[in-house]
Design an enzyme around this catalytic site. Structure first.
Site, PDB file in Angstrom:
ATOM      1  N   GLY A  40       4.656  25.159   5.567  1.00  0.00           N
ATOM      2  CA  GLY A  40       4.065  24.696   4.311  1.00  0.00           C
ATOM      3  C   GLY A  40       2.546  24.740   4.340  1.00  0.00           C
ATOM      4  N   GLY A  41       1.973  25.521   3.434  1.00  0.00           N
ATOM      5  CA  GLY A  41       0.507  25.643   3.348  1.00  0.00           C
ATOM      6  C   GLY A  41      -0.043  24.881   2.161  1.00  0.00           C
TER       7      GLY A  41
ATOM      8  N   GLU B 117      -4.283  19.759   5.762  1.00  0.00           N
ATOM      9  CA  GLU B 117      -5.063  18.636   6.317  1.00  0.00           C
ATOM     10  C   GLU B 117      -4.625  18.337   7.756  1.00  0.00           C
ATOM     11  OE1 GLU B 117      -6.350  16.150   2.288  1.00  0.00           O
ATOM     12  OE2 GLU B 117      -4.991  15.201   3.702  1.00  0.00           O
TER      13      GLU B 117
ATOM     14  N   ILE C 229      -1.060  18.716   2.322  1.00  0.00           N
ATOM     15  CA  ILE C 229      -0.726  17.897   3.501  1.00  0.00           C
ATOM     16  C   ILE C 229      -0.677  18.765   4.757  1.00  0.00           C
ATOM     17  CG2 ILE C 229       1.070  16.456   4.567  1.00  0.00           C
ATOM     18  CD1 ILE C 229       1.655  15.284   1.803  1.00  0.00           C
TER      19      ILE C 229
ATOM     20  N   GLY D  12       0.801  -1.231   0.000  1.00  0.00           N
ATOM     21  CA  GLY D  12       0.000   0.000   0.000  1.00  0.00           C
ATOM     22  C   GLY D  12       0.828   1.273   0.000  1.00  0.00           C
TER      23      GLY D  12
ATOM     24  N   LYS E  38      -6.939  10.411   6.474  1.00  0.00           N
ATOM     25  CA  LYS E  38      -8.401  10.532   6.345  1.00  0.00           C
ATOM     26  C   LYS E  38      -9.119   9.968   7.563  1.00  0.00           C
ATOM     27  CE  LYS E  38      -7.142  12.458   3.413  1.00  0.00           C
ATOM     28  NZ  LYS E  38      -5.875  12.651   2.725  1.00  0.00           N
TER      29      LYS E  38
ATOM     30  N   ASP F 191       4.904   8.526  -8.011  1.00  0.00           N
ATOM     31  CA  ASP F 191       5.586   9.694  -7.424  1.00  0.00           C
ATOM     32  C   ASP F 191       7.045   9.823  -7.840  1.00  0.00           C
ATOM     33  OD1 ASP F 191       3.273  10.214  -6.027  1.00  0.00           O
ATOM     34  OD2 ASP F 191       4.203  10.209  -4.036  1.00  0.00           O
TER      35      ASP F 191
ATOM     36  N   HIS G 153     -33.131  15.718  -6.233  1.00  0.00           N
ATOM     37  CA  HIS G 153     -33.414  16.735  -5.222  1.00  0.00           C
ATOM     38  C   HIS G 153     -33.829  16.048  -3.919  1.00  0.00           C
ATOM     39  CE1 HIS G 153     -34.777  20.467  -3.439  1.00  0.00           C
ATOM     40  NE2 HIS G 153     -35.862  19.820  -3.038  1.00  0.00           N
TER      41      HIS G 153
HETATM   42  P1  FAD Z   1       4.520   5.122  -2.671  1.00  0.00           P
HETATM   43  O1  FAD Z   1       3.154   5.060  -2.152  1.00  0.00           O
HETATM   44  O2  FAD Z   1       5.483   6.026  -2.017  1.00  0.00           O
HETATM   45  O3  FAD Z   1       5.058   3.630  -2.635  1.00  0.00           O
HETATM   46  C1  FAD Z   1       6.362   3.281  -2.958  1.00  0.00           C
HETATM   47  C2  FAD Z   1       6.727   2.037  -2.185  1.00  0.00           C
HETATM   48  O4  FAD Z   1       7.960   1.538  -2.714  1.00  0.00           O
HETATM   49  C3  FAD Z   1       6.971   2.278  -0.707  1.00  0.00           C
HETATM   50  O5  FAD Z   1       6.122   1.464   0.068  1.00  0.00           O
HETATM   51  C4  FAD Z   1       8.438   1.931  -0.500  1.00  0.00           C
HETATM   52  O6  FAD Z   1       8.663   1.249   0.733  1.00  0.00           O
HETATM   53  C5  FAD Z   1       8.701   0.994  -1.662  1.00  0.00           C
HETATM   54  N1  FAD Z   1      10.120   0.975  -2.081  1.00  0.00           N
HETATM   55  C6  FAD Z   1      10.915   2.030  -2.344  1.00  0.00           C
HETATM   56  N2  FAD Z   1      12.139   1.609  -2.754  1.00  0.00           N
HETATM   57  C7  FAD Z   1      12.094   0.253  -2.744  1.00  0.00           C
HETATM   58  C8  FAD Z   1      13.022  -0.757  -3.068  1.00  0.00           C
HETATM   59  N3  FAD Z   1      14.258  -0.463  -3.501  1.00  0.00           N
HETATM   60  N4  FAD Z   1      12.650  -2.047  -2.946  1.00  0.00           N
HETATM   61  C9  FAD Z   1      11.387  -2.360  -2.516  1.00  0.00           C
HETATM   62  N5  FAD Z   1      10.463  -1.456  -2.187  1.00  0.00           N
HETATM   63  C10 FAD Z   1      10.807  -0.164  -2.313  1.00  0.00           C
HETATM   64  N6  FAD Z   1      -2.557  11.153  -2.380  1.00  0.00           N
HETATM   65  C11 FAD Z   1      -3.835  11.136  -2.754  1.00  0.00           C
HETATM   66  O7  FAD Z   1      -4.136  10.875  -3.928  1.00  0.00           O
HETATM   67  N7  FAD Z   1      -4.847  11.404  -1.870  1.00  0.00           N
HETATM   68  C12 FAD Z   1      -4.589  11.717  -0.581  1.00  0.00           C
HETATM   69  O8  FAD Z   1      -5.513  11.952   0.185  1.00  0.00           O
HETATM   70  C13 FAD Z   1      -3.237  11.748  -0.155  1.00  0.00           C
HETATM   71  N8  FAD Z   1      -2.945  12.041   1.118  1.00  0.00           N
HETATM   72  C14 FAD Z   1      -1.639  12.013   1.514  1.00  0.00           C
HETATM   73  C15 FAD Z   1      -1.357  12.324   2.834  1.00  0.00           C
HETATM   74  C16 FAD Z   1      -0.052  12.302   3.290  1.00  0.00           C
HETATM   75  C17 FAD Z   1       0.246  12.616   4.721  1.00  0.00           C
HETATM   76  C18 FAD Z   1       0.999  11.941   2.385  1.00  0.00           C
HETATM   77  C19 FAD Z   1       2.424  11.873   2.848  1.00  0.00           C
HETATM   78  C20 FAD Z   1       0.718  11.645   1.067  1.00  0.00           C
HETATM   79  C21 FAD Z   1      -0.599  11.688   0.616  1.00  0.00           C
HETATM   80  N9  FAD Z   1      -0.926  11.421  -0.704  1.00  0.00           N
HETATM   81  C22 FAD Z   1      -2.233  11.437  -1.102  1.00  0.00           C
HETATM   82  C23 FAD Z   1       0.107  11.103  -1.725  1.00  0.00           C
HETATM   83  C24 FAD Z   1       0.167   9.593  -1.978  1.00  0.00           C
HETATM   84  O9  FAD Z   1       0.455   8.935  -0.782  1.00  0.00           O
HETATM   85  C25 FAD Z   1       1.225   9.274  -3.025  1.00  0.00           C
HETATM   86  O10 FAD Z   1       0.998  10.053  -4.183  1.00  0.00           O
HETATM   87  C26 FAD Z   1       1.183   7.815  -3.421  1.00  0.00           C
HETATM   88  O11 FAD Z   1       1.409   6.997  -2.305  1.00  0.00           O
HETATM   89  C27 FAD Z   1       2.222   7.515  -4.505  1.00  0.00           C
HETATM   90  O12 FAD Z   1       2.197   6.180  -4.839  1.00  0.00           O
HETATM   91  P2  FAD Z   1       3.479   5.419  -5.385  1.00  0.00           P
HETATM   92  O13 FAD Z   1       3.046   4.015  -5.618  1.00  0.00           O
HETATM   93  O14 FAD Z   1       4.068   6.160  -6.503  1.00  0.00           O
HETATM   94  O15 FAD Z   1       4.558   5.485  -4.229  1.00  0.00           O
END
Ligand code: FAD
Length: 472
Positions: free
Chosen positions: A186-187, A193, A190, A42, A54, A319, A451
């Site tokens: 930072g405004g 919230e 994140i 996740g 959330k 990301d 409605h």
């Molecule tokens: P990530 O979720 O960062 O997952 C990457 C995973 O890769 C991690 O679990 C990491 O451990 C793993 N990893 C990294 N390197 C390696 C490796 N070499 N080998 C094995 N595993 C590895 N987004 C929304 O859309 N809605 C929201 O409400 C929202 N709220 C947020 C609130 C907070 C506080 C934060 C910090 C972020 C929020 N986000 C939200 C942003 C969202 O979490 C990210 O955009 C999303 O998680 C990105 O997904 P991803 O799969 O690219 O990367």
């Protein structure tokens, strides 16, 4: 010798991008593995991002409503309304565990091989897995590799995060007691919230933001109105303000700030300081040198329109590459990348990625904002409808905000929708459909909406781009 296993696709990272992509690849009939080093699936989103935030937002809002609005709503309470932090945090943990465990079940159901460990490149077709339980390393031989390693908190130069008094968003989600004074650098979404959560639970919260506006990426008018509404709730804003220092001294944090224009200095004291200046791509540990992939000046892995790096069978999503750092954007890319591998084509519409801020009221938008349309010289019409004129919002005593449509001046095609209001995050899906299907505001205004619902404000705002709204 480490054992070697063969796969059609190896996904590195089990966040929303990686886990969704792994499932889609498997569903398309490809023999797929996913490597995740966190110990649970996740990614940032389910473990320390979207989901835990959330949970705290929802429950702190309920608490705030019960404490401050019960009487006006005709609900009497005998006894104290209070917060039990341990239970509040336990409810959050329960949601996180349920969802991360659910993804593990989905892996089993879809026959995705799950490797709990750190993945690093050996060569263009081989990824080494170093298991987190210390067992023997495994080499995965892959025809295709998808990097989905996500992002990490951007550190603030000179400010040391201890996740106790000086925290990142991860620490801000874990606080065991309500800080009396919380300062946030930072405004952005994140920061705001987290500010809402702790403000509702009783903290005095100050947002320190270098820019002169909050909510990076929001439509200018929406950002201003949102700031007004949050200020009315008690949030303090220091905009156009630069943080120059932040140090922990025992149980307090001293924060030095400077007015960006006049240079006037000031010292603030806080019990907790949250650093929320953004996130940066995460690639440490991947041993990218073994494959020589390119990064841009922000550390993002460089890809083409089919998510390919310069090594064409290595793709990147989420990301760790270009685009908004949002879970649903990462998921869309995960699906499209799998489809490219299997069928040679996939699709993500970057002009229609919704963004939601889960404060109360919520703020949500998709498509272009006014500033972007002006910059591009596109002629547009604005249609607005306030929730104070919507019957459901009035009945619910929840009338802050409005729906704002931006439509092409000639064709009325929907170009952007910006909402501040109750349930804006759900309502924005209707705007997404409109944009995706090239709807005009007249198409929406002529669609029957139930409605009494908040969505009638959506319909009337669409109508307001070319005619008079009925209820305002
Ligand atoms: P990530 O979720 O960062 O997952 C990457 C995973 O890769 C991690 O679990 C990491 O451990 C793993 N990893 C990294 N390197 C390696 C490796 N070499 N080998 C094995 N595993 C590895 N987004 C929304 O859309 N809605 C929201 O409400 C929202 N709220 C947020 C609130 C907070 C506080 C934060 C910090 C972020 C929020 N986000 C939200 C942003 C969202 O979490 C990210 O955009 C999303 O998680 C990105 O997904 P991803 O799969 O690219 O990367």
């Amino acid at each position: 010798f480490a054992s070697t296993k063969d796969f059609d696709v190896v996904v590195i990272g089990g966040g929303p991008g990686g886990y969704v992509s792994a499932i889609k690849n498997a569903q398309l009939g490809l023999n797929t593995a996913c490597i995740e080093k966190r110990g649970s699936l996740g990614g940032t989103c389910l473990n320390v991002g979207c989901i835990p935030s959330k949970s705290l937002l929802n429950n702190s809002h309920l608490y705030h409503q019960i404490k401050h609005e019960a009487k006006t709503r005709g609900i009497s309470i005998n006894g104290e309304v209070g917060v039990d932090m341990a239970s509040l945090q336990a409810a959050k943990e329960k949601a996180v565990k349920g969802l991360t465990g659910g993804v593990e079940m989905l892996f089993k159901k879809n026959k995705v091989a799950y490797f709990k460990g750190e993945g690093s490149f050996v060569d263009e077709h081989t990824v080494n897995v170093k298991p987190i339980d210390g067992s023997e390393e495994v080499k995965l031989n892959a025809k295709n590799i998808i990097i989905a390693t996500g992002s990490e908190v951007t550190p603030f130069p000179g400010i040391e995060i201890d996740e106790e008094r000086i925290v990142s968003s991860t620490g801000a989600l874990e606080l065991k007691e309500v800080p009396k004074r919380l300062a946030i650098i930072g405004g952005g979404i994140i920061g705001l919230e987290m500010a809402s959560v702790w403000l509702r639970l009783g903290s005095e919260v100050t947002i320190i933001e270098f820019q002169n506006a909050i909510g990076a990426g929001m439509d200018g008018e929406v950002a201003k109105q949102t700031q007004k509404l949050l200020a009315k709730q008690g949030l303090k804003f220091k905009l156009g303000t630069k943080v120059t220092k932040g140090v922990r001294e025992g149980e307090v944090v001293k924060v030095e700030v400077e007015d960006a224009k006049s240079g006037k200095k000031e010292e603030l004291e806080a019990d907790v300081l949250l650093v929320a200046i953004g996130r940066r791509p995460h690639t440490t540990g991947l041993n990218l040198e073994a494959v020589g992939l390119e990064k841009d000046n922000k550390g993002r892995l460089v890809i083409d329109s089919e998510f390919r790096t310069k090594v064409p069978h290595i793709r990147v999503i989420g990301d760790v590459t270009f685009g908004p750092m949002l879970a649903h954007k990462a998921e869309e890319e995960g699906i499209a990348a799998a489809e490219y591998i299997k069928n040679g084509h996939g699709h993500v519409n970057y002009a229609n990625i919704p963004a939601v801020m889960y404060t109360h009221p919520e703020v949500a938008w998709t498509g272009a904002n006014e500033e972007q349309l002006k910059e591009q010289g596109i002629k547009y019409k604005v249609g607005k409808f306030p929730f104070v004129a919507n019957s459901r919002a009035k009945t619910n005593l929840d009338t802050d905000g409005f729906v704002k449509f931006l439509a092409d001046a000639e064709t009325q095609r929907v170009l952007g929708v910006h909402i501040i209001g109750p349930n804006a995050g759900e309502m924005i899906a209707e705007a997404g459909l409109a944009l995706e299907y090239g709807a005009s505001t007249e198409d929406i205004a002529r669609t029957c909406h139930a409605h009494p619902t908040l969505s009638e404000a959506f319909k009337e705002a669409a109508l307001a781009t070319f005619d008079k709204p009925i209820n305002f």
